[in-house]
Design a protein around this motif. Structure first.
Motif, PDB file in Angstrom:
ATOM      1  N   VAL A  43       0.835  -1.202   0.000  1.00 45.95           N
ATOM      2  CA  VAL A  43       0.000   0.000   0.000  1.00 45.95           C
ATOM      3  C   VAL A  43       0.868   1.248   0.000  1.00 45.95           C
ATOM      4  O   VAL A  43       0.593   2.221  -0.711  1.00 45.95           O
ATOM      5  N   ASN A  44       1.938   1.248   0.796  1.00 45.07           N
ATOM      6  CA  ASN A  44       2.839   2.405   0.817  1.00 45.07           C
ATOM      7  C   ASN A  44       3.402   2.701  -0.569  1.00 45.07           C
ATOM      8  O   ASN A  44       3.530   3.867  -0.967  1.00 45.07           O
ATOM      9  N   ILE A  45       3.744   1.643  -1.302  1.00 48.68           N
ATOM     10  CA  ILE A  45       4.310   1.838  -2.639  1.00 48.68           C
ATOM     11  C   ILE A  45       3.237   2.339  -3.602  1.00 48.68           C
ATOM     12  O   ILE A  45       3.490   3.232  -4.425  1.00 48.68           O
ATOM     13  N   VAL A  46       2.036   1.792  -3.518  1.00 48.81           N
ATOM     14  CA  VAL A  46       0.936   2.296  -4.340  1.00 48.81           C
ATOM     15  C   VAL A  46       0.702   3.770  -4.066  1.00 48.81           C
ATOM     16  O   VAL A  46       0.555   4.588  -4.990  1.00 48.81           O
ATOM     17  N   GLU A  47       0.659   4.149  -2.790  1.00 45.28           N
ATOM     18  CA  GLU A  47       0.427   5.549  -2.432  1.00 45.28           C
ATOM     19  C   GLU A  47       1.525   6.444  -2.984  1.00 45.28           C
ATOM     20  O   GLU A  47       1.259   7.570  -3.429  1.00 45.28           O
TER      21      GLU A  47
END
Length: 356
Positions: free
Chosen positions: A197-201
């Motif tokens: 999720v951090n990378i998507v964000e």
């Protein structure tokens, strides 16, 4: 859709501010009951995104980019973890969540079913155009160019990219776990999902208003090392090649069966740097060092316009007319057509010579 200010993957990702809501289509090859997939889904929704899953009804690992559609309208056996029973339709929603769908086909086929059946029929406001496709996180890393054609995690992503949808494939180092066995937030499935999720964000926050998340024809391969907490490891820009493994067939004299192993020493062919930045470390080396690798690929398999490529074409000069102008885009005009200018059906057939 509006995204936030520019961020890069080399910043402290745990500090990235929430992006504006995106429409995210999800898939995988481990099956729609995967703990990794469901935790990724849950956390993306908690971050405010509109998320839909269309994933295989059973494990479909190692299917690569095969687009294999079922020939049966109903399931002949129960779905993964008995979520849906035998006899259920071959495509349908999870009984407990209408935004989670299964299909009895390969990962790439699931991507196409999502774009051409699930979205237009049941989510028409998406206009068959997700802002982003994400796959995984897979149970086990997918490192090196060899997996580009072997893993369904990348196959599903490549299928999305081929349809002009920005795609990111995620693979983690944890063991398989059913989503029903994820009972708390302190476990590898949740940690892998949180990192993803951090990378998507970061990608969403780094996208200006009106822009696509990735350039047309581009995709991303992310591999996550073993995690012991939800702390964000270092993120490293990488390339598919470099210290990568490729397979050998290992024969067991007792069972008379084969299994795969790795070539030792590492094969030069799979690690030849032809495209991209040859100064970047290989993703295999990055993940073995405990960092997250982020590699970029494109849909274009063509070799670059360099001396090596020209030397290969030169070998057939006698057939093509030779020289730089032989068959160039400005001189090649022929196209095989049938009556009334229609392309023959046989030229539109798939691998099994079945018209698609």
């Amino acid at each position: 859709m509006r995204f936030g200010l520019l961020h890069t993957l080399t910043t402290a990702l745990s500090l990235v501010s929430p992006s504006h809501a995106a429409r995210i289509l999800m898939g995988n090859d481990d099956g729609f009951g995967s703990g990794n997939l469901r935790e990724f889904y849950r956390l993306l929704k908690e971050a405010g995104h509109d998320v839909i899953i269309v994933a295989p009804v059973i494990n479909q690992s190692a299917q690569g980019g095969r687009s294999d559609f079922t020939t049966a309208a109903n399931l002949t056996a129960p779905g993964q973890y008995n979520i849906v029973p035998a006899g259920a339709p071959s495509v349908g929603p999870d009984p407990n969540d209408s935004h989670i769908w299964y299909y009895n086909g390969t990962p790439a086929a699931c991507t196409f079913v999502a774009l051409d059946y699930v979205l237009p029929r049941y989510f028409p406001d998406w206009n068959q155009s997700p802002d982003l496709f994400v796959s995984g996180p897979n149970f086990g890393v997918n490192l090196g160019p060899i997996v580009f054609t072997l893993t369904g995690t990348l196959g599903a992503t490549y299928a999305a990219v081929s349809r002009s949808i920005p795609g990111i494939a995620f693979s983690a180092s944890n063991d398989a776990i059913a989503y029903t066995n994820v009972t708390n937030s302190s476990n590898p499935a949740t940690w892998a999902a949180s990192v993803s999720v951090n990378i998507v964000e970061a990608f969403l926050n780094g996208t200006s208003e009106g822009q696509s998340v990735l350039p047309l024809g581009y995709g991303v391969n992310v591999n996550i090392p073993p995690l012991t907490s939800d702390a964000m490891p270092e993120v490293v820009r990488s390339r598919l090649t470099g210290e990568a493994d490729t397979d050998i067939a290992v024969f067991n004299e007792t069972t008379k069966l084969f299994k795969y192993g790795n070539v030792v020493p590492k094969a030069a062919g799979v690690n030849a740097c032809i495209n991209g930045d040859c100064n970047l470390p290989g993703e295999t080396w990055v993940v073995q060092g405990g960092s997250i690798s982020v590699s970029i690929f494109t849909i274009d398999y063509d070799a670059p316009d360099v001396a090596y490529t020209n030397s290969v074409f030169a070998k057939i000069d006698g057939l093509t007319g030779g020289g730089d102008e032989g068959n160039s885009s400005t001189t090649y005009k022929k196209r095989v057509v049938g009556k009334n200018g229609v392309i023959p059906e046989k030229l539109l057939s798939g691998r099994d010579n079945i018209a698609r």
